[in-house]
Design an enzyme around this catalytic site. Structure first.
Site, PDB file in Angstrom:
ATOM      1  N   GLU A  48     -93.876  78.907-114.497  1.00  0.00           N
ATOM      2  CA  GLU A  48     -92.533  78.371-114.208  1.00  0.00           C
ATOM      3  C   GLU A  48     -92.588  77.477-112.989  1.00  0.00           C
ATOM      4  OE1 GLU A  48     -90.177  78.101-116.551  1.00  0.00           O
ATOM      5  OE2 GLU A  48     -90.090  80.286-116.687  1.00  0.00           O
ATOM      6  N   HIS A  49     -91.941  76.332-113.104  1.00  0.00           N
ATOM      7  CA  HIS A  49     -91.907  75.328-112.037  1.00  0.00           C
ATOM      8  C   HIS A  49     -93.318  74.834-111.694  1.00  0.00           C
ATOM      9  CE1 HIS A  49     -87.598  75.410-111.173  1.00  0.00           C
ATOM     10  NE2 HIS A  49     -87.664  76.687-111.517  1.00  0.00           N
ATOM     11  N   THR A  50     -94.179  74.871-112.663  1.00  0.00           N
ATOM     12  CA  THR A  50     -95.531  74.327-112.482  1.00  0.00           C
ATOM     13  C   THR A  50     -95.680  72.978-113.172  1.00  0.00           C
ATOM     14  OG1 THR A  50     -96.117  75.692-114.365  1.00  0.00           O
ATOM     15  CG2 THR A  50     -96.790  76.512-112.202  1.00  0.00           C
ATOM     16  N   ASP A  51     -94.815  72.684-114.144  1.00  0.00           N
ATOM     17  CA  ASP A  51     -95.048  71.469-114.949  1.00  0.00           C
ATOM     18  C   ASP A  51     -94.961  70.190-114.122  1.00  0.00           C
ATOM     19  OD1 ASP A  51     -92.225  71.650-114.808  1.00  0.00           O
ATOM     20  OD2 ASP A  51     -91.908  71.173-116.933  1.00  0.00           O
ATOM     21  N   ALA A  72     -78.450  78.279-120.413  1.00  0.00           N
ATOM     22  CA  ALA A  72     -79.049  79.621-120.408  1.00  0.00           C
ATOM     23  C   ALA A  72     -80.539  79.572-120.114  1.00  0.00           C
ATOM     24  CB  ALA A  72     -78.788  80.320-121.741  1.00  0.00           C
ATOM     25  N   GLY A  73     -81.045  78.417-119.743  1.00  0.00           N
ATOM     26  CA  GLY A  73     -82.471  78.301-119.438  1.00  0.00           C
ATOM     27  C   GLY A  73     -83.332  78.282-120.686  1.00  0.00           C
ATOM     28  N   SER A 114     -81.059  71.187-123.532  1.00  0.00           N
ATOM     29  CA  SER A 114     -81.087  69.740-123.251  1.00  0.00           C
ATOM     30  C   SER A 114     -82.243  69.057-123.968  1.00  0.00           C
ATOM     31  CB  SER A 114     -81.255  69.478-121.753  1.00  0.00           C
ATOM     32  OG  SER A 114     -80.333  70.197-121.013  1.00  0.00           O
ATOM     33  N   ASP A 137     -90.425  71.095-121.543  1.00  0.00           N
ATOM     34  CA  ASP A 137     -89.433  71.394-122.568  1.00  0.00           C
ATOM     35  C   ASP A 137     -89.472  70.395-123.725  1.00  0.00           C
ATOM     36  OD1 ASP A 137     -88.823  73.276-120.718  1.00  0.00           O
ATOM     37  OD2 ASP A 137     -86.942  72.380-120.072  1.00  0.00           O
ATOM     38  N   TYR A 151     -82.711  72.385-108.362  1.00  0.00           N
ATOM     39  CA  TYR A 151     -83.956  72.080-109.069  1.00  0.00           C
ATOM     40  C   TYR A 151     -84.667  70.902-108.383  1.00  0.00           C
ATOM     41  CZ  TYR A 151     -87.136  70.967-112.916  1.00  0.00           C
ATOM     42  OH  TYR A 151     -88.252  70.721-113.670  1.00  0.00           O
TER      43      TYR A 151
HETATM   44  C1  GLA Z   1     -86.599  73.343-116.571  1.00  0.00           C
HETATM   45  C2  GLA Z   1     -87.287  71.987-116.659  1.00  0.00           C
HETATM   46  C3  GLA Z   1     -88.768  72.151-116.956  1.00  0.00           C
HETATM   47  C4  GLA Z   1     -89.428  73.150-116.023  1.00  0.00           C
HETATM   48  C5  GLA Z   1     -88.616  74.432-115.923  1.00  0.00           C
HETATM   49  C6  GLA Z   1     -89.147  75.365-114.872  1.00  0.00           C
HETATM   50  O1  GLA Z   1     -86.590  73.949-117.819  1.00  0.00           O
HETATM   51  O2  GLA Z   1     -86.702  71.185-117.647  1.00  0.00           O
HETATM   52  O3  GLA Z   1     -89.408  70.903-116.911  1.00  0.00           O
HETATM   53  O4  GLA Z   1     -89.657  72.585-114.770  1.00  0.00           O
HETATM   54  O5  GLA Z   1     -87.250  74.171-115.625  1.00  0.00           O
HETATM   55  O6  GLA Z   1     -90.408  75.822-115.224  1.00  0.00           O
END
Ligand code: GLA
Length: 398
Positions: A41-44, A130-131, A135, A179, A228
């Site tokens: 998570e938050h690595t991309d 909702a994560g 989108s 995503d 973010y």
């Molecule tokens: C959102 C962003 C992704 C990613 C995640 C966190 O979903 O769209 O690119 O950064 O948060 O891992």
């Protein structure tokens, strides 16, 4: 319910009928899935590693070409129709769902792909905010629909990158590529291990005796709210400061934990913790991939818990409801691991649960969360679903 075994015909028939009623013609149907992220998570956006998997909730787009340069788009969720001219798409984010439509169409055209006018109906199954990447699923389904009716040929990878660009420039979230990539490239039954620098990926089968269970805290998140983008700029600050000593570092992906510790005193405390999350999370993704390949659910689950703790403590993107869901899940029989999934600040947890214990898990977590918060969580049992494509009856056209 196992989302990927749902019969899609009623959805498609309803959408087709809705389109006919509104626009008086037949439509082609495209879809793209939402996702969970198992780990990474938050690595991309730090050129790192991620391991997402598509869930069986899709955004569906019905489309037919128009003879002019107009897009008429009806969103079923918002029960609203908008009209856009393909000649006038520029402008800042308006914080309205039309930003996605404008953004995808504009970005495709800016890249030299001339679109044609179209009528569209959008039906979304992916819960919003909702994560679960509603989108990206909208962007990818829309890009497929718009390029198909315009006869535009572009590779899946180019489409993915343009959708990400649309989100940066027209929605205002400086998201990574996970995503959109996953929505486009996922395959049923598999998670996807993606190197966000090289964009090489590997499919990792999810063992059939395991289920991915998503618990929606029902707390809405808002990525564009700025948190973010702030995390992203903290990471960039970390890279700049580390580059003074480590000129080969291009992104946090290149930083070893020993180096981070060595130069810790040169980083503001908050930036250090953001970096520590990313550096250790990348290690966890690699270990998790090995665990999955060895069918070691316990090890995989342990890494999920560690990931959650790191997101909570170092990256500070969790919230009390997500922490509670993870804490409530861990003692339930058959649970190997749990963590928040997606950008954070609300949304969902993903739980790795033995198939035999799924029903029990579902009722226990629902009861416990309701008792603690007064909120009934939505719980979805998912199996990794197929990526985006045109609906052709039995399956997607790739
Ligand atoms: C959102 C962003 C992704 C990613 C995640 C966190 O979903 O769209 O690119 O950064 O948060 O891992």
């Amino acid at each position: 319910m196992i989302a990927s075994t749902v019969n899609r015909e009623p959805t498609v028939n309803r959408l087709t009928a809705l389109f006919r009623e509104r626009f008086g013609s037949e439509a082609r149907i495209f879809r793209a899935p939402g996702r969970i992220n198992l780990i990474g998570e938050h690595t991309d956006y730090n050129d790192g590693f991620v391991m997402p998997s598509a869930i069986g909730f899709y955004t569906w787009v019905a489309v037919a070409k128009r003879p002019d340069r107009t897009l008429r788009v009806y969103s079923e969720i918002f029960d609203e129709e908008i009209t856009l001219s393909l000649e006038e798409l520029s402008g800042p984010p308006r914080r309205h769902w039309s930003d996605f439509i404008r953004g995808v169409a504009a970005t495709l055209q800016e890249a030299g792909h001339r679109l044609s006018g179209a009528n569209l109906v959008i039906h979304g199954e992916v819960p919003l905010g909702a994560g679960l990447s509603s989108s990206a699923s909208l962007e990818v389904a829309l890009a497929l629909a718009l390029t198909a009716v315009a006869g535009v040929n572009l590779s899946r990878l180019e489409l993915v990158k343009l959708c990400q660009k649309a989100e940066h420039e027209y929605v205002g979230t400086r998201c990574g590529i996970m995503d959109q990539f996953l929505a486009s490239f996922s395959e049923e039954g598999n998670a996807l291990l993606l190197d966000c620098r090289s964009l090489e990926y590997r499919l990792l089968p999810i063992p059939r005796n395991l289920r991915l269970v998503v618990c929606n805290s029902m707390v809405r998140h808002e990525l564009a709210s700025g948190e973010y983008n702030l995390r992203r700029s903290d990471c960039e600050t970390g890279v700049k400061l580390l580059q003074v000593h480590l000129p080969a570092v291009k992104a946090l992906r290149d930083v070893e934990i020993q180096d981070l510790e060595l130069y810790r005193s040169e980083l503001p405390e908050r930036v250090y913790r953001r970096c520590r999350h990313v550096v250790t999370e990348n290690q966890r993704v690699r270990k998790a991939a090995a665990a999955l390949e060895a069918s070691d659910a316990e090890q995989f689950g342990e890494l999920m818990y560690q990931s959650h703790a790191s997101l909570r403590e170092d990256y500070e993107v969790s919230c009390k409801e997500l922490d509670l869901l993870v804490a409530l899940a861990s003692p339930i029989p058959g649970v190997f691991g749990a963590r928040m999934t997606g950008g954070g600040f609300g949304g969902c947890t993903v739980n790795l649960v033995s198939a035999d214990n799924t029903a029990d898990f579902q009722s226990r977590i629902t009861q416990a969360y309701l008792q603690e918060t007064g909120i009934t969580p939505m719980v979805y049992v998912c199996q990794p679903a197929q990526g985006a494509g045109e609906w052709t009856g039995a399956s997607n056209k790739v």
